[in-house]
Design a protein around this motif. Structure first.
Motif, short mmCIF file in Angstrom:
data_model
loop_
_atom_site.label_atom_id
_atom_site.label_comp_id
_atom_site.label_asym_id
_atom_site.label_seq_id
_atom_site.Cartn_x
_atom_site.Cartn_y
_atom_site.Cartn_z
N THR A 1 -4.96 -4.97 8.64
CA THR A 1 -5.29 -5.26 7.26
C THR A 1 -3.99 -5.18 6.47
O THR A 1 -3.33 -4.14 6.48
CB THR A 1 -6.31 -4.23 6.71
OG1 THR A 1 -7.49 -4.31 7.50
CG2 THR A 1 -6.64 -4.51 5.25
N ILE A 2 -3.63 -6.27 5.81
CA ILE A 2 -2.34 -6.36 5.12
C ILE A 2 -2.57 -6.57 3.63
O ILE A 2 -3.40 -7.39 3.22
CB ILE A 2 -1.49 -7.51 5.68
CG1 ILE A 2 -1.25 -7.31 7.17
CG2 ILE A 2 -0.18 -7.65 4.92
CD1 ILE A 2 -0.57 -8.47 7.86
N HIS A 3 -1.83 -5.85 2.83
CA HIS A 3 -1.83 -6.03 1.37
C HIS A 3 -0.39 -6.32 0.96
O HIS A 3 0.51 -5.53 1.24
CB HIS A 3 -2.36 -4.79 0.68
CG HIS A 3 -2.43 -4.90 -0.81
ND1 HIS A 3 -3.01 -5.97 -1.45
CD2 HIS A 3 -1.97 -4.08 -1.78
CE1 HIS A 3 -2.93 -5.79 -2.76
NE2 HIS A 3 -2.29 -4.65 -2.98
N CYS A 4 -0.17 -7.47 0.31
CA CYS A 4 1.18 -7.87 -0.09
C CYS A 4 1.35 -7.79 -1.60
O CYS A 4 0.48 -8.27 -2.35
CB CYS A 4 1.46 -9.30 0.36
SG CYS A 4 1.46 -9.52 2.14
N VAL A 5 2.44 -7.20 -2.02
CA VAL A 5 2.80 -7.10 -3.43
C VAL A 5 4.31 -7.28 -3.54
O VAL A 5 5.01 -7.28 -2.53
CB VAL A 5 2.39 -5.75 -4.06
CG1 VAL A 5 0.89 -5.55 -4.04
CG2 VAL A 5 3.09 -4.59 -3.37
N THR A 6 4.80 -7.39 -4.76
CA THR A 6 6.24 -7.43 -4.98
C THR A 6 6.76 -6.01 -5.17
O THR A 6 5.98 -5.09 -5.47
CB THR A 6 6.58 -8.26 -6.24
OG1 THR A 6 6.03 -7.60 -7.38
CG2 THR A 6 6.04 -9.68 -6.12
N THR A 7 8.06 -5.85 -5.04
CA THR A 7 8.63 -4.52 -5.30
C THR A 7 8.42 -4.15 -6.77
O THR A 7 8.20 -2.99 -7.09
CB THR A 7 10.13 -4.46 -4.96
OG1 THR A 7 10.84 -5.46 -5.69
CG2 THR A 7 10.36 -4.63 -3.47
N GLU A 8 8.45 -5.12 -7.66
CA GLU A 8 8.24 -4.84 -9.08
C GLU A 8 6.86 -4.26 -9.34
O GLU A 8 6.71 -3.33 -10.14
CB GLU A 8 8.43 -6.11 -9.92
CG GLU A 8 8.27 -5.84 -11.40
CD GLU A 8 8.52 -7.06 -12.26
OE1 GLU A 8 8.21 -6.98 -13.46
OE2 GLU A 8 9.00 -8.10 -11.77
N GLU A 9 5.84 -4.78 -8.65
CA GLU A 9 4.50 -4.23 -8.82
C GLU A 9 4.46 -2.75 -8.46
O GLU A 9 3.79 -1.96 -9.12
CB GLU A 9 3.49 -5.01 -7.98
CG GLU A 9 3.21 -6.40 -8.51
CD GLU A 9 2.29 -7.19 -7.60
OE1 GLU A 9 1.06 -7.06 -7.75
OE2 GLU A 9 2.82 -7.92 -6.73
N VAL A 10 5.16 -2.38 -7.41
CA VAL A 10 5.22 -0.97 -7.01
C VAL A 10 5.94 -0.15 -8.06
O VAL A 10 5.49 0.93 -8.44
CB VAL A 10 5.92 -0.81 -5.64
CG1 VAL A 10 6.18 0.65 -5.33
CG2 VAL A 10 5.08 -1.46 -4.54
N LEU A 11 7.06 -0.67 -8.57
CA LEU A 11 7.84 0.08 -9.55
C LEU A 11 7.10 0.24 -10.87
O LEU A 11 7.23 1.26 -11.53
CB LEU A 11 9.20 -0.60 -9.77
CG LEU A 11 10.10 -0.63 -8.53
CD1 LEU A 11 11.37 -1.42 -8.81
CD2 LEU A 11 10.43 0.76 -8.06
#
Length: 100
Positions: free
Chosen positions: A77-87
């Motif tokens: 199960t993979i969830h993809c986001v940008t580094t900006e979303e994490v920050l």
């Protein structure tokens, strides 16, 4: 819950490591087990093993570029986001992982 993550950005310097740090801090607050592989200027660090991946509930990819060795996550199960979303909101990113 167990999450494995990969962080990467185009230059492989700031956002790669800042996102990894944010994920680790927020996971600790939420009592989530996390292992974060960084794909930065120094190459792949803290590389995820096949066992790490197999035992994870979710693979979180926080990246602004194509990550290396993506085929090893097939079947996960993979969830993809940008580094900006994490920050901006690591709390929301990890809560979304819990919902998957």
């Amino acid at each position: 819950m167990k999450i494995v993550a990969v962080t990467a950005c185009p230059t492989g310097i700031a956002h790669t490591y800042m996102a990894a740090d944010e994920l680790q801090k927020e996971a600790s607050k939420q009592n989530i087990s996390i292992k974060v592989e960084t794909q930065g200027a120094m190459g792949i660090e803290n590389q995820l093993s096949l066992s790490d991946i197999a035992n994870a509930d979710v693979v979180l990819i926080a990246s602004d570029i194509e990550i290396k060795q993506r085929a090893r996550f097939t079947g996960s199960t993979i969830h993809c986001v940008t580094t900006e979303e994490v920050l901006v909101d690591a709390y929301r990113v990890l809560n979304r992982c819990k919902e998957l």
